[in-house]
Design a protein around this motif. Structure first.
Motif, mmCIF file in Angstrom:
data_model
loop_
_atom_site.group_PDB
_atom_site.id
_atom_site.type_symbol
_atom_site.label_atom_id
_atom_site.label_comp_id
_atom_site.label_asym_id
_atom_site.label_seq_id
_atom_site.Cartn_x
_atom_site.Cartn_y
_atom_site.Cartn_z
ATOM 1 N N THR A 143 0.914 -1.183 0.136
ATOM 2 C CA THR A 143 -0.055 0.002 -0.046
ATOM 3 C C THR A 143 0.862 1.484 -0.020
ATOM 4 O O THR A 143 2.085 1.255 0.001
ATOM 5 C CB THR A 143 -1.130 0.024 1.123
ATOM 6 N N ASP A 144 0.198 2.301 0.129
ATOM 7 C CA ASP A 144 0.931 3.540 0.238
ATOM 8 C C ASP A 144 0.443 4.233 1.345
ATOM 9 O O ASP A 144 -0.847 5.194 1.159
ATOM 10 C CB ASP A 144 0.814 4.349 -1.065
ATOM 11 N N LYS A 189 -5.758 2.994 -2.137
ATOM 12 C CA LYS A 189 -4.684 2.659 -1.117
ATOM 13 C C LYS A 189 -5.246 2.444 0.252
ATOM 14 O O LYS A 189 -4.841 1.577 0.957
ATOM 15 C CB LYS A 189 -3.643 3.850 -1.150
ATOM 16 N N THR A 208 3.746 -0.472 3.704
ATOM 17 C CA THR A 208 4.237 0.648 2.946
ATOM 18 C C THR A 208 5.582 1.082 2.952
ATOM 19 O O THR A 208 6.171 0.974 4.092
ATOM 20 C CB THR A 208 3.157 1.868 3.424
ATOM 21 N N THR A 256 -0.961 -2.780 9.326
ATOM 22 C CA THR A 256 -0.469 -2.037 8.409
ATOM 23 C C THR A 256 0.940 -1.640 8.947
ATOM 24 O O THR A 256 1.226 -1.024 10.029
ATOM 25 C CB THR A 256 -1.143 -0.914 8.091
ATOM 26 N N SER A 258 4.951 -0.339 8.043
ATOM 27 C CA SER A 258 5.849 0.370 7.070
ATOM 28 C C SER A 258 7.404 -0.292 7.231
ATOM 29 O O SER A 258 7.687 -0.935 7.999
ATOM 30 C CB SER A 258 5.874 2.061 7.727
#
Length: 303
Positions: A155-156, A177, A202, A261, A263
């Motif tokens: 994802t972003d 996204k 991400t 999520t 990073s």
């Protein structure tokens, strides 16, 4: 070679972070199926030169093994055929990285939905949501066959950033996204009874092939881009994300992250991983605390 005997699919592994993930999974010992729409004979609507075959060449150079399979993940029968091939050749799928995208040309930064092309908005939804659900439908039956399987939805932006801070993107891009976050929550719930894990990942400011081209620089002189965008100082190579995802795939206790999520910066802290230059960028913290706050673009304390 922590992933010896494992089988991976990197969907959309043509370029960028997904390409690097494919290379690092191969370096760690996994057999990697690299899928995408741009091959040596056909290009996607993105119309860039990188191909799935070139990704496999990089895997070979890293000492790994893989194969390129041209697949449009919006075409159900092509994804079904991919699943049947993996089942026939290996009988299992241990890592599924879904990096399908190709919608950057449709973003329309800052345009309200009534001014942005409806076709472009809906195309991003198709690429960022529909293709991911189609891929899950056909490949999850292979993932759940053995405990320990990992699904990564690329994802972003972190879940927090997309919910609180992202304001300048078009509605279609934001939805495409941001959908990754509830998607992995649902996938994690459905996979938990099989001992499998689903997360979204991400990268930060990514020095992808396309981003370097946009700034007119190369990896060797990327800092020249700071003249146009000083906050690009926090940027990271695709390899940084690749290394963190490979470490996650090898983690025997990765299920503790399921439904989250993550990073590249977070994973790097957890697994003590550096980028190729020896730094450890924490881009999303920098974006919130420095970039969006309009502060001096100093990266001290963030890489």
């Amino acid at each position: 070679m922590e992933l010896n005997g494992k089988v991976a699919v990197v969907a959309g592994g043509t370029r960028g972070a997904s390409r690097a993930i494919a290379v690092e999974l191969g370096r760690a010992g996994a057999f990697v199926y690299v899928t995408g729409r741009t091959s040596g004979t056909q290009r996607s609507e993105v119309n860039r030169p990188e191909t799935i075959e070139q990704t496999v060449e990089l895997i070979d150079q890293a000492g790994g093994e893989g194969v390129a399979v041209r697949v449009d993940h919006l075409e159900r029968e092509q994804v079904r055929a991919l699943a049947e091939r993996i089942d026939r050749e290996h009988g299992r799928l241990d890592v599924l990285v879904d990096g399908i995208w190709g919608g950057d040309g449709n973003i329309g930064w800052g345009k309200p939905v009534w001014e942005h092309s409806l076709d472009e908005s809906l195309r991003m939804i198709r690429l960022g949501i529909d293709a991911h659900i189609i891929t899950s439908h056909f490949l999850f039956p292979l993932v759940i066959r053995h405990p320990g399987g990992l699904v990564v939805e690329m994802t972003d932006g972190t879940a927090e950033y997309n919910a609180k801070y992202r304001k300048d993107t078009s509605l279609g891009f934001h939805m495409a996204k941001a959908a990754s976050h509830p998607l992995v929550v649902a996938e994690a719930y459905q996979l938990q009874g099989y001992g499998c894990t689903a997360v979204a990942v991400t990268p930060g400011w990514l020095r992808s092939e396309a981003m370097l081209d946009a700034f007119g620089v190369t990896e060797e002189n990327w800092r020249d881009a700071l003249k146009a965008q000083p906050y690009f100082a926090i940027s990271e190579t695709p390899t940084f994300t690749g290394r963190t995802v490979a470490a996650l795939a090898a983690d025997a206790h990765k299920e503790r992250f399921s439904g989250q999520t993550l990073s590249s910066g977070e994973l790097a802290q957890i697994y003590e991983i550096d980028d190729v230059d020896g730094s450890r960028p924490d881009a999303w913290r920098y974006v919130v605390e420095v970039q969006d706050a309009g502060k001096d673009p100093d990266t001290t304390g963030y890489r």
